[in-house]
Scaffold this motif. Structure first.
Motif, PDB file in Angstrom:
ATOM      1  N   UNK A 159      -2.299  31.651  37.252  1.00 15.87           N
ATOM      2  CA  UNK A 159      -3.427  32.557  37.511  1.00 15.87           C
ATOM      3  C   UNK A 159      -3.967  33.125  36.205  1.00 15.87           C
ATOM      4  N   UNK A 160      -3.073  33.492  35.297  1.00 17.82           N
ATOM      5  CA  UNK A 160      -3.512  33.966  33.980  1.00 17.82           C
ATOM      6  C   UNK A 160      -4.323  32.890  33.263  1.00 17.82           C
ATOM      7  N   UNK A 161      -3.906  31.643  33.439  1.00 16.85           N
ATOM      8  CA  UNK A 161      -4.612  30.536  32.791  1.00 16.85           C
ATOM      9  C   UNK A 161      -6.037  30.406  33.314  1.00 16.85           C
ATOM     10  N   UNK A 162      -6.187  30.411  34.622  1.00 15.57           N
ATOM     11  CA  UNK A 162      -7.527  30.207  35.177  1.00 15.57           C
ATOM     12  C   UNK A 162      -8.414  31.432  34.970  1.00 15.57           C
ATOM     13  N   UNK A 163      -7.830  32.628  34.958  1.00 15.72           N
ATOM     14  CA  UNK A 163      -8.618  33.829  34.655  1.00 15.72           C
ATOM     15  C   UNK A 163      -9.088  33.811  33.198  1.00 15.72           C
ATOM     16  N   UNK A 164      -8.228  33.349  32.310  1.00 11.83           N
ATOM     17  CA  UNK A 164      -8.608  33.239  30.898  1.00 11.83           C
ATOM     18  C   UNK A 164      -9.723  32.216  30.723  1.00 11.83           C
TER      19      UNK A 164
ATOM     20  N   UNK B 146      -8.283  28.883  24.469  1.00 11.67           N
ATOM     21  CA  UNK B 146      -7.023  28.368  23.927  1.00 11.67           C
ATOM     22  C   UNK B 146      -5.805  28.973  24.626  1.00 11.67           C
ATOM     23  N   UNK B 147      -5.867  30.267  24.962  1.00 11.38           N
ATOM     24  CA  UNK B 147      -4.697  30.844  25.634  1.00 11.38           C
ATOM     25  C   UNK B 147      -4.572  30.337  27.067  1.00 11.38           C
ATOM     26  N   UNK B 148      -5.666  29.751  27.576  1.00 12.77           N
ATOM     27  CA  UNK B 148      -5.578  29.080  28.877  1.00 12.77           C
ATOM     28  C   UNK B 148      -4.478  28.029  28.853  1.00 12.77           C
ATOM     29  N   UNK B 149      -4.407  27.277  27.771  1.00 13.45           N
ATOM     30  CA  UNK B 149      -3.420  26.201  27.673  1.00 13.45           C
ATOM     31  C   UNK B 149      -2.014  26.746  27.453  1.00 13.45           C
ATOM     32  N   UNK B 150      -1.908  27.869  26.782  1.00 13.66           N
ATOM     33  CA  UNK B 150      -0.597  28.499  26.628  1.00 13.66           C
ATOM     34  C   UNK B 150      -0.047  28.900  27.992  1.00 13.66           C
ATOM     35  N   UNK B 151      -0.873  29.585  28.769  1.00 13.19           N
ATOM     36  CA  UNK B 151      -0.438  30.027  30.096  1.00 13.19           C
ATOM     37  C   UNK B 151      -0.184  28.841  31.029  1.00 13.19           C
ATOM     38  N   UNK B 152      -1.032  27.824  30.909  1.00 13.95           N
ATOM     39  CA  UNK B 152      -0.859  26.679  31.799  1.00 13.95           C
ATOM     40  C   UNK B 152       0.417  25.912  31.467  1.00 13.95           C
TER      41      UNK B 152
END
Length: 221
Positions: free
Chosen positions: A97-102, A49-55
């Motif tokens: 990058x944070x999104x894809x790492x998450x 879910x935090x992937x979408x926040x970062x993206x």
């Protein structure tokens, strides 16, 4: 201040519309999946879910970067625009990058226990963003994201290959990976692409993330 070119209103309108739709869907998915996480406390869902926040945040800064480039080719204010361009490029690279790492960690957290994953991700994201800014080119960022994307695809496939039943979360992984692949084309060098092709990629991207939102909505019912 001299004006050399007019900003293409069509392209600007397309970018604004695309950014608003993608960011809105990302944030809605983030909040929707929060309901699932509150009930299950599933670690994979947390990082998914935090992937979408970062993206979503990455797309805001990506739009600012495009806007500054358009202004840069229109007005003689290169110094200030370059400063803003570096700023937006750094944070755009950082959040993406944070999104894809998450997303990657959401597939491997059972196999790779990290004590403070977000702290590690922040360090990696800052490093990658600095490389992108120093190189003054999106190519290193795209290449590194492509590597991480390939790794995520392999890990996600491996994690669910032994399961007889395809889980809803795995379907969301595949859809999001498709969304990311499309966006790698969008983020790439676009001066060789006609605006019609760019819009086509954006439509596909919106369709994919729209399907993800629809799946998440059904999942939370």
């Amino acid at each position: 201040m001299l004006v050399h070119h007019l900003i293409d209103p069509t392209r600007l309108a397309v970018e604004i519309g695309y950014m608003i739709i993608v960011v809105s869907l990302c944030f809605m998915i983030f909040f929707k999946t929060g309901e699932i996480y509150d009930l299950t406390k599933h670690k994979g869902i947390k990082y998914f879910r935090i992937t979408f926040l970062f993206f979503g945040l990455a797309y805001i800064f990506r739009f600012l970067s495009i806007l500054f480039i358009l202004i840069n080719i229109t007005f003689d204010i290169y110094l200030s625009i370059n400063v803003f361009k570096i700023f937006s490029a750094f944070f755009g690279g950082y959040f993406s990058t944070m999104a894809i790492l998450s997303l990657t960690y959401s597939t491997i957290w059972k196999k790779l226990q990290i004590k403070h994953p977000l702290l590690l991700f922040n360090a990696i994201a800052v490093l990658i963003s600095c490389i992108a800014v120093i190189s003054m080119s999106p190519s290193p960022l795209i290449l590194l994201h492509a590597v991480l994307l390939s790794f995520t695809i392999i890990m996600a496939t491996h994690s669910y290959s032994k399961s007889r039943k395809i889980s809803p979360l795995f379907i969301l992984y595949i859809l999001f990976l498709l969304f990311w692949i499309v966006n790698l084309f969008i983020l790439g060098p676009r001066r060789f692409l006609p605006i019609e092709i760019q819009i086509a990629f954006q439509i596909v991207s919106i369709a994919v993330i729209g399907i993800i939102y629809h799946k998440v909505t059904k999942w939370t019912k």
